[in-house]
Design a protein around this motif. Structure first.
Motif, PDB file in Angstrom:
ATOM      1  N   ILE A 436     -19.160  25.913  26.352  1.00 44.27           N
ATOM      2  CA  ILE A 436     -20.291  26.203  25.465  1.00 44.27           C
ATOM      3  C   ILE A 436     -20.624  27.693  25.502  1.00 44.27           C
ATOM      4  CG2 ILE A 436     -22.734  25.770  25.036  1.00 44.27           C
ATOM      5  CD1 ILE A 436     -22.328  22.962  26.146  1.00 44.27           C
ATOM      6  N   LEU A 437     -20.654  28.268  26.706  1.00 47.11           N
ATOM      7  CA  LEU A 437     -21.059  29.663  26.842  1.00 47.11           C
ATOM      8  C   LEU A 437     -20.020  30.639  26.306  1.00 47.11           C
ATOM      9  CD1 LEU A 437     -22.677  29.655  30.404  1.00 47.11           C
ATOM     10  CD2 LEU A 437     -23.838  29.604  28.186  1.00 47.11           C
ATOM     11  N   SER A 438     -18.757  30.273  26.340  1.00 44.01           N
ATOM     12  CA  SER A 438     -17.724  31.212  25.916  1.00 44.01           C
ATOM     13  C   SER A 438     -17.184  30.939  24.518  1.00 44.01           C
ATOM     14  CB  SER A 438     -16.552  31.197  26.909  1.00 44.01           C
ATOM     15  OG  SER A 438     -15.895  29.945  26.900  1.00 44.01           O
ATOM     16  N   THR A 440     -18.874  28.516  22.055  1.00 38.90           N
ATOM     17  CA  THR A 440     -19.813  27.984  21.071  1.00 38.90           C
ATOM     18  C   THR A 440     -20.966  28.946  20.831  1.00 38.90           C
ATOM     19  OG1 THR A 440     -19.261  25.722  21.746  1.00 38.90           O
ATOM     20  CG2 THR A 440     -21.286  26.025  20.489  1.00 38.90           C
ATOM     21  N   VAL A 441     -21.675  29.304  21.886  1.00 43.21           N
ATOM     22  CA  VAL A 441     -22.793  30.240  21.741  1.00 43.21           C
ATOM     23  C   VAL A 441     -22.351  31.562  21.124  1.00 43.21           C
ATOM     24  CG1 VAL A 441     -24.528  31.564  23.004  1.00 43.21           C
ATOM     25  CG2 VAL A 441     -24.120  29.171  23.605  1.00 43.21           C
ATOM     26  N   PRO A 442     -21.239  32.185  21.567  1.00 41.70           N
ATOM     27  CA  PRO A 442     -20.840  33.456  20.941  1.00 41.70           C
ATOM     28  C   PRO A 442     -20.519  33.337  19.452  1.00 41.70           C
ATOM     29  CG  PRO A 442     -19.759  33.207  23.061  1.00 41.70           C
ATOM     30  CD  PRO A 442     -20.402  31.889  22.748  1.00 41.70           C
ATOM     31  N   VAL A 443     -19.907  32.214  19.029  1.00 40.92           N
ATOM     32  CA  VAL A 443     -19.621  32.035  17.603  1.00 40.92           C
ATOM     33  C   VAL A 443     -20.914  32.052  16.798  1.00 40.92           C
ATOM     34  CG1 VAL A 443     -18.675  30.466  15.868  1.00 40.92           C
ATOM     35  CG2 VAL A 443     -17.498  30.770  18.033  1.00 40.92           C
ATOM     36  N   PHE A 444     -21.913  31.303  17.262  1.00 38.56           N
ATOM     37  CA  PHE A 444     -23.191  31.268  16.555  1.00 38.56           C
ATOM     38  C   PHE A 444     -23.834  32.659  16.510  1.00 38.56           C
ATOM     39  CE2 PHE A 444     -23.730  26.612  18.098  1.00 38.56           C
ATOM     40  CZ  PHE A 444     -22.828  26.190  17.140  1.00 38.56           C
ATOM     41  N   LEU A 445     -23.778  33.367  17.629  1.00 41.62           N
ATOM     42  CA  LEU A 445     -24.449  34.670  17.697  1.00 41.62           C
ATOM     43  C   LEU A 445     -23.784  35.698  16.791  1.00 41.62           C
ATOM     44  CD1 LEU A 445     -25.252  34.962  21.525  1.00 41.62           C
ATOM     45  CD2 LEU A 445     -26.810  34.363  19.672  1.00 41.62           C
ATOM     46  N   VAL A 446     -22.463  35.755  16.781  1.00 37.18           N
ATOM     47  CA  VAL A 446     -21.806  36.768  15.948  1.00 37.18           C
ATOM     48  C   VAL A 446     -22.044  36.505  14.470  1.00 37.18           C
ATOM     49  CG1 VAL A 446     -20.042  37.258  17.670  1.00 37.18           C
ATOM     50  CG2 VAL A 446     -19.571  35.567  15.910  1.00 37.18           C
ATOM     51  N   LEU A 447     -22.171  35.222  14.085  1.00 34.98           N
ATOM     52  CA  LEU A 447     -22.435  34.920  12.683  1.00 34.98           C
ATOM     53  C   LEU A 447     -23.838  35.331  12.263  1.00 34.98           C
ATOM     54  CD1 LEU A 447     -20.742  31.402  12.376  1.00 34.98           C
ATOM     55  CD2 LEU A 447     -19.874  33.598  11.558  1.00 34.98           C
ATOM     56  N   GLY A 448     -24.696  35.617  13.232  1.00 31.92           N
ATOM     57  CA  GLY A 448     -26.034  36.104  12.916  1.00 31.92           C
ATOM     58  C   GLY A 448     -26.078  37.556  12.499  1.00 31.92           C
ATOM     59  N   ALA A 449     -24.980  38.303  12.673  1.00 33.83           N
ATOM     60  CA  ALA A 449     -24.888  39.713  12.262  1.00 33.83           C
ATOM     61  C   ALA A 449     -26.071  40.545  12.753  1.00 33.83           C
ATOM     62  CB  ALA A 449     -24.769  39.807  10.742  1.00 33.83           C
ATOM     63  N   ASN A 519     -21.380  33.587  34.060  1.00 33.17           N
ATOM     64  CA  ASN A 519     -22.018  33.325  32.773  1.00 33.17           C
ATOM     65  C   ASN A 519     -22.028  34.574  31.901  1.00 33.17           C
ATOM     66  OD1 ASN A 519     -22.472  30.704  33.586  1.00 33.17           O
ATOM     67  ND2 ASN A 519     -24.594  31.058  34.198  1.00 33.17           N
ATOM     68  N   LEU A 520     -22.256  35.718  32.519  1.00 30.75           N
ATOM     69  CA  LEU A 520     -22.225  36.971  31.766  1.00 30.75           C
ATOM     70  C   LEU A 520     -20.830  37.223  31.203  1.00 30.75           C
ATOM     71  CD1 LEU A 520     -23.642  39.612  30.904  1.00 30.75           C
ATOM     72  CD2 LEU A 520     -22.889  40.595  33.083  1.00 30.75           C
ATOM     73  N   ALA A 521     -19.801  37.005  32.015  1.00 29.85           N
ATOM     74  CA  ALA A 521     -18.428  37.213  31.552  1.00 29.85           C
ATOM     75  C   ALA A 521     -18.091  36.262  30.408  1.00 29.85           C
ATOM     76  CB  ALA A 521     -17.454  37.025  32.716  1.00 29.85           C
ATOM     77  N   GLY A 526     -16.555  36.121  25.104  1.00 34.21           N
ATOM     78  CA  GLY A 526     -16.521  35.319  23.890  1.00 34.21           C
ATOM     79  C   GLY A 526     -17.117  36.049  22.698  1.00 34.21           C
ATOM     80  N   TYR A 527     -18.166  36.825  22.923  1.00 39.46           N
ATOM     81  CA  TYR A 527     -18.803  37.535  21.816  1.00 39.46           C
ATOM     82  C   TYR A 527     -17.846  38.546  21.187  1.00 39.46           C
ATOM     83  CZ  TYR A 527     -22.447  39.677  19.010  1.00 39.46           C
ATOM     84  OH  TYR A 527     -23.193  40.129  17.949  1.00 39.46           O
TER      85      TYR A 527
END
Length: 701
Positions: A436-438, A440-449, A519-521, A526-527
């Motif tokens: 999830i952290l590597s 799923t969450v990064p995919v959602f965040l990058v799409l937020g631009a 978690n940071l890595a 992922g981001y």
């Protein structure tokens, strides 16, 4: 500039403040040393250690604050010499601040090395003189004493920051140096009373917030005082920016301090134990500093344009109060705390900070919650800042808002629900959190631009977050990390290095610091990976969609192979740690690990499918844009060809008319010429080209 004002050196002030903090730390610790040593059953190592160790620790903290504040100043409080930040050199004031930060980091590196024998002397009760010049004693300290390893790590990081600070004189290096300066103190935030006992996950995370922001608060004021004493420009804007940072730092410091106190001390212990009295004294100092900050905002900042010295006068007093508070805070690590609130801690509480009572289930992980106060809080702050920026932007695509908020919520839910709670307890749940952290969450965040939003929220041509974002987007670091092969390799490296080496995995999961760094890595790796693949934010030189899609296809089997490898692995990773937890449901560790491998193999399907879909749509749009662009070009070129053709006919016509004046055509020639082009020939409606008498395009004949 007033004739009464003159440039003043600030190094004497730095030295005086550091001495105040060191003397207070050493003095209070020395007065309590007898009780501390008796509680630990350690003989007295002598005044060189009992006074010197806390004194040097206090000096190191204040030097760290000075380094952080100096790089904060050179990076974000004043502009560089050129508006084009990518190639900008520092101004004289920025250069002085950067050199101050590098010198402070050098001092921390020296102290970090000296602390290795001091720590051994302290824990063993051996006089410092007997261990200082013995290589074997140093080796023993680094092999057996965790705090000695921490200080050596601090020394290495500080040395790297110092070298880079001395050698890099452009603005682009300053934000990185600020991050490096903060990294110096992170290892110190992972050890001490906060990192032990029950609820130590809360204690460590709260201490990290506390330590980082009090360093920003103190260090930023150090830098502003120096800037004011040398009568530097842009003082008003620098103070205004620092004022916002200091206000936020004050809030964070108070809240994190209250959390740490509630974990370790009962209210009745605050005024009946030395440890409690130190906490009370520190809290009083922080409140006094808050009053100073309020005075700055209400009294001195409005007068900066006419009287810069007013700010400096109050700030000098404030910085000495900060030094005293720092010295008091250092003594907390040297003073025995009161008995724990719960003396009957289980192995799970000692290792993880809390208890678990039953095996995890799909629905059960969402029925227990434990608010995680590091990344969950970061997610909340990121969501709030994003929404605040939206107030400054018109016509924003709200689908991007949805993705960003979904990423922030997913981050908080993952780490604060049973998913985050069970992550340290078993391999399968660890892998669920990892995926999830590597992925799923990064995919959602990058799409937020988010970077695009920052650029649209601030005006061009100013030294503001927009300029900082644009400089980052054009930086060599971003070009390197988002280069498709590098982006793919770093993403896969984080996967493989953690699981291919069992000893490394066990070290990472057995310490709270390991969980924080893992978690940071996961998030950062992922981001960058998904930003390069599908992020709407600008990346200079980003390859076309088919190339990115090809790299996705290359990485997918390599990623899936790790899951297959883990499912076939018959050696239990982290077995010693998992057995030490004494989990009440007595899990089959090997089966749990194979389940984790299956999760690693299958869990990436949803985010990868989403990414594939986005890339496929992007490919279709890119192809359509290319087709439209080609059609437009062909239409434009065709029109140009018709114009050139008509110009040619017109030229021939004028030439023939001129020739006819000197040599008339025969009747037969005139008929042939008239048949080729009639002056009254109709024009093609679309292109304006002439047609022949039969209505046909002459180019088609």
């Amino acid at each position: 500039m007033s004739s009464k004002q003159k440039v003043q050196s600030t190094w004497p002030l730095y030295v005086a403040a550091i001495l105040v903090g060191a003397v207070i730390a050493g003095g209070i610790s020395y007065s309590f040393v007898a009780d501390s040593l008796a509680a630990l059953g350690i003989p007295d190592p002598g005044p060189a250690t009992t006074f010197g160790l806390p004194a040097l620790r206090g000096a190191a903290w204040l030097l760290a604050a000075l380094a952080i504040g100096s790089f904060l100043f050179s990076a974000f409080l004043i502009p560089p010499a050129d508006k084009a930040l990518g190639q900008a050199k520092l101004t004289v004031d920025g250069h002085i601040a950067a050199r101050t930060g590098a010198s402070s980091a050098s001092g921390i590196a020296i102290i970090g090395v000296l602390m290795v024998p001091l720590v051994l002397s302290d824990v063993s009760g051996t006089p410092l003189g007997q261990v200082l010049f013995q290589p074997s004693a140093w080796a023993t300290a680094l092999a057996q004493v965790a705090e000695a390893k921490v200080w050596l790590t601090v020394a290495v990081i500080a040395a790297i920051v110092a070298v880079c600070g001395y050698t890099l004189g452009d603005w682009m290096a300053q934000p990185g140096l600020l991050i490096g300066a903060v990294a110096i103190i992170v290892p110190l935030g992972m050890e001490g009373h906060a990192a032990t006992g029950g609820d130590h996950d809360y204690g460590t995370n709260a201490y990290l917030w506390h330590l980082i922001f009090i360093m920003l608060w103190i260090g930023g004021l150090f830098a502003l005082i120096a800037h004011g004493r040398r009568l530097g420009p842009h003082m008003e804007k620098a103070v205004a920016r620092y004022s916002r940072i200091a206000f936020f730092a004050f809030i964070v410091t108070v809240i994190s301090g209250m959390i740490s106190t509630a974990i370790r001390v009962q209210p009745s212990d605050l005024f009946t134990t030395r440890y409690g009295l130190i906490i009370v004294a520190k809290m009083a100092g922080v409140l006094i500093l808050g009053i100073f900050g309020f005075a700055h905002r209400q009294l001195t900042i409005p007068k900066l344009s006419s009287d810069k010295s007013a700010f400096v006068r109050i700030a000098v007093v404030e910085v000495f109060v900060m030094a005293a508070v720092t010295g008091i805070a250092v003594t907390m690590g040297r003073t025995p705390p009161p008995p724990p609130r719960d003396p009957n801690l289980t192995n799970m509480q000692i290792q993880m900070g809390y208890n678990l009572y039953e095996a995890p289930t799909f629905l059960g992980v969402f029925t227990i919650w434990r608010f995680e106060i590091l990344y969950t809080v970061i997610g909340i702050l990121a969501a709030v800042y994003y929404l605040w920026l939206l107030r400054r932007v018109d016509n924003w695509d709200h689908r991007r808002t949805f993705w960003w908020l979904l990423g922030c919520v997913s981050l908080g839910v993952t780490l604060s629900s049973g998913i985050g709670m069970y992550m340290p307890s078993g391999y399968a749940m660890h892998m669920v959190g990892h995926m999830i952290l590597s992925m799923t969450v990064p995919v959602f965040l990058v799409l937020g631009a988010p970077l695009t939003l920052v650029k649209e929220a601030f005006p061009e041509g100013e030294f503001n977050p927009r300029a900082w974002v644009e400089a980052f987007e054009k930086s060599k670091f971003l070009k390197f990390i988002t280069y498709s092969p590098i982006s793919t390799l770093q993403f896969l490296f984080v996967f493989y290095v953690l699981y291919i080496f069992p000893s490394f995995y066990e070290l990472a999961i057995s310490e709270h610091a390991g969980h924080v760094l893992m978690n940071l890595a996961f998030l950062v790796s992922g981001y960058f990976y998904f930003w390069e693949l599908v992020g709407p934010d600008y990346i200079e030189g980003r390859p076309r969609v088919p190339i990115r899609l090809a790299w996705l296809f290359i990485s997918m089997p390599v990623h899936l192979f790790l899951g297959v490898y883990l499912m076939q692995l018959n050696t239990v990773m982290g077995e010693e740690f998992y057995l030490s937890l004494d989990l009440p449901w007595n899990p089959d560790l090997l089966r749990d690990q194979k389940n984790g491998g299956g999760i690693a193999w299958a869990a990436g399907s949803f985010p990868l499918a989403l990414v594939f879909g986005i890339l496929f749509v992007g490919w279709w749009r890119e192809d359509k844009q290319d087709s439209d662009r080609m059609d437009t070009k062909l239409d434009r070129d065709e029109d140009q060809e018709w114009e050139e053709y008509n110009k040619m006919l017109s030229t021939y016509s004028r030439h023939d008319e001129s020739a006819a004046q000197h040599q008339p055509f025969t009747t037969q020639q005139t008929k042939q010429r008239t048949k080729l082009v009639k002056p009254s020939a109709p024009l093609d409606d679309d292109s304006g080209a002439a047609k022949d008498t039969n209505g046909e395009d002459p180019r088609n004949s």
